[in-house]
Design a protein around this motif. Structure first.
Motif, PDB file in Angstrom:
ATOM      1  N   GLN A 206      38.669  51.806  -0.557  1.00 30.59           N
ATOM      2  CA  GLN A 206      39.493  52.930  -0.038  1.00 30.59           C
ATOM      3  C   GLN A 206      39.194  54.091  -0.477  1.00 30.59           C
ATOM      4  OE1 GLN A 206      43.306  52.114  -2.319  1.00 30.59           O
ATOM      5  NE2 GLN A 206      44.729  52.833  -0.302  1.00 30.59           N
ATOM      6  N   LEU A 210      39.094  57.790   1.440  1.00 34.84           N
ATOM      7  CA  LEU A 210      39.042  59.189   0.874  1.00 34.84           C
ATOM      8  C   LEU A 210      38.636  59.901   0.596  1.00 34.84           C
ATOM      9  CD1 LEU A 210      41.540  57.384  -1.476  1.00 34.84           C
ATOM     10  CD2 LEU A 210      42.765  58.580   0.314  1.00 34.84           C
ATOM     11  N   THR A 213      36.657  60.938   4.141  1.00 34.67           N
ATOM     12  CA  THR A 213      38.228  61.976   4.832  1.00 34.67           C
ATOM     13  C   THR A 213      38.285  63.327   3.366  1.00 34.67           C
ATOM     14  OG1 THR A 213      39.310  59.601   4.763  1.00 34.67           O
ATOM     15  CG2 THR A 213      40.170  61.989   5.709  1.00 34.67           C
ATOM     16  N   VAL A 214      38.362  63.162   2.619  1.00 31.57           N
ATOM     17  CA  VAL A 214      39.245  65.158   2.537  1.00 31.57           C
ATOM     18  C   VAL A 214      37.642  65.551   2.747  1.00 31.57           C
ATOM     19  CG1 VAL A 214      39.264  65.841   0.067  1.00 31.57           C
ATOM     20  CG2 VAL A 214      40.393  63.727   0.401  1.00 31.57           C
ATOM     21  N   THR A 289      44.568  54.903   5.317  1.00 29.98           N
ATOM     22  CA  THR A 289      44.185  55.839   4.344  1.00 29.98           C
ATOM     23  C   THR A 289      43.843  56.845   4.175  1.00 29.98           C
ATOM     24  OG1 THR A 289      43.573  53.343   3.019  1.00 29.98           O
ATOM     25  CG2 THR A 289      42.242  55.830   2.303  1.00 29.98           C
ATOM     26  N   GLN A 290      43.159  57.043   5.679  1.00 32.65           N
ATOM     27  CA  GLN A 290      43.211  58.236   6.208  1.00 32.65           C
ATOM     28  C   GLN A 290      44.087  58.906   6.328  1.00 32.65           C
ATOM     29  OE1 GLN A 290      40.967  57.317   9.307  1.00 32.65           O
ATOM     30  NE2 GLN A 290      38.896  57.858   9.069  1.00 32.65           N
ATOM     31  N   LEU A 292      46.272  59.672   4.700  1.00 35.59           N
ATOM     32  CA  LEU A 292      46.915  59.398   2.346  1.00 35.59           C
ATOM     33  C   LEU A 292      46.124  61.240   2.446  1.00 35.59           C
ATOM     34  CD1 LEU A 292      48.461  59.144   0.468  1.00 35.59           C
ATOM     35  CD2 LEU A 292      46.675  57.054  -0.418  1.00 35.59           C
ATOM     36  N   ALA A 293      44.823  60.605   2.674  1.00 35.61           N
ATOM     37  CA  ALA A 293      43.545  61.369   2.604  1.00 35.61           C
ATOM     38  C   ALA A 293      44.049  62.683   3.321  1.00 35.61           C
ATOM     39  CB  ALA A 293      42.604  60.879   2.492  1.00 35.61           C
ATOM     40  N   TYR A 297      45.063  66.716   0.843  1.00 36.28           N
ATOM     41  CA  TYR A 297      44.305  67.773   1.745  1.00 36.28           C
ATOM     42  C   TYR A 297      45.141  68.836   1.444  1.00 36.28           C
ATOM     43  CZ  TYR A 297      41.179  70.962   2.550  1.00 36.28           C
ATOM     44  OH  TYR A 297      40.375  71.977   3.301  1.00 36.28           O
ATOM     45  N   VAL A 310      41.517  62.216  -5.819  1.00 36.57           N
ATOM     46  CA  VAL A 310      41.331  61.033  -5.143  1.00 36.57           C
ATOM     47  C   VAL A 310      40.132  59.849  -6.312  1.00 36.57           C
ATOM     48  CG1 VAL A 310      40.154  60.097  -3.412  1.00 36.57           C
ATOM     49  CG2 VAL A 310      41.167  62.371  -3.117  1.00 36.57           C
TER      50      VAL A 310
END
Length: 311
Positions: A206, A210, A213-214, A289-290, A292-293, A297, A310
């Motif tokens: 995870q 994160l 993705t960020v 999870t994506q 959430l990222a 952001y 993160v």
């Protein structure tokens, strides 16, 4: 008209996906973060616990008695699979310094005149120390010391009872009137890998999702390519975000499903449900999870801050 607009949207989505795929394959950083690191995490969690039990933890012995009884106790400690006696110390100060340096993770002190006190029943005491900064290692050492030294603690009582003419069967009934039969549910062998490997892998996984993705979104602003990204998506932010994240979703989902088959297959972690359902939940976990990222952001202004949050 709606079909035409839908066709334009799908074309824009495909263009954003192709653009992101080109960005991913043109930098080895993405290969390392998206593929190599998750697979290394899986390999690490699959092999870290060995046969599932902690064994050969370095410990020391401080024998200040030097008698047959103290040597018998040292042999008991050496024979226990949890311990690996790496050094015999002449005093407690050296043993404590070795413990503080983490050369050992525990040590046993056999005091002077221990055998004499044990025979006469005048308060013979064994003291053991263990490093509790590492909770799992400390707990394992504490339990191993208690189990290994339990017969030693009962030996003075046995010797006195035998001197009074009490039979061995009567002594056993007196010392252990009730025999406990322990059967831990779902993990009868108390195997660490059963309840740590799967959750620990997905925690590490995870964090990687994160961070990736960020960074993939933040790099557009950092390198000044956000305008090109949105233009290719025809100004639709949903299309832009979906097209950018979809390749990562597919890669991470493949690794997550592979992890399920490895953890519940060769590692023999007990699993009584549907593996297909578990794979579906894994894909939802990755998408969540994506999401959430993306939310993180949108809250913080700079990518450096976001990566720190993160992490």
């Amino acid at each position: 008209m709606k079909d035409k607009e839908f066709g334009y949207a799908m074309k824009a989505l495909r263009m954003v996906i192709r653009r992101e795929w080109h960005r991913m394959t043109s930098r080895r950083l993405y290969l390392g973060v998206c593929v190599v690191l998750p697979l290394l995490c899986l390999f690490f969690m699959a092999t870290i616990f060995g046969n599932g039990q902690m064994e050969n933890i370095p410990v020391g012995i401080v024998d200040l008695d030097n008698t047959a009884t103290s040597r018998n106790i040292s042999q008991r400690i050496s024979a226990a699979p949890t311990f690996r006696v790496t050094e015999h110390f002449t005093d407690e100060a050296n043993a404590r310094r070795a413990l503080q340096r983490k050369d050992i993770y525990g040590y046993l002190v056999i005091p002077p005149r221990f055998e004499q006190k044990a025979v006469t029943g005048t308060g013979a005491t064994l003291t053991y120390y263990y490093h509790y900064a590492l909770l799992s290692v400390g707990s394992e050492l504490m339990a191993a010391f208690e189990n290994t030294l339990a017969p030693v603690a009962l030996s003075p009582i046995v010797m006195q009872a035998e001197a009074l003419g009490v039979s061995g069967e009567q002594i056993q009934i007196f010392l252990l009137p009730v025999e406990a039969s322990t059967h831990p549910l779902y993990n009868p062998d108390m195997d660490y890998s059963i309840y740590l490997s799967q959750p620990f892998f997905f925690v590490l996984f995870q964090i990687l999702i994160l961070l990736t993705t960020v960074y993939s979104i933040g790099s557009e602003l950092k390198f000044g390519s956000a305008g090109e990204w949105l233009e290719m998506a025809r100004g639709n932010i949903l299309t832009a975000v979906a097209g950018k994240l979809l390749p990562y979703t597919l890669i991470f989902s493949s690794i997550g499903i592979l992890a399920n088959y490895v953890l519940f297959g060769p590692l023999h972690i007990p699993f009584a449900g549907s593996l297909w359902l578990m794979n579906a939940v894994t894909v939802l976990f990755i998408i969540a999870t994506q999401a959430l990222a993306v939310f993180i952001y949108s809250v913080f202004p700079k990518i450096a801050y976001i990566i720190s949050v993160v992490s």
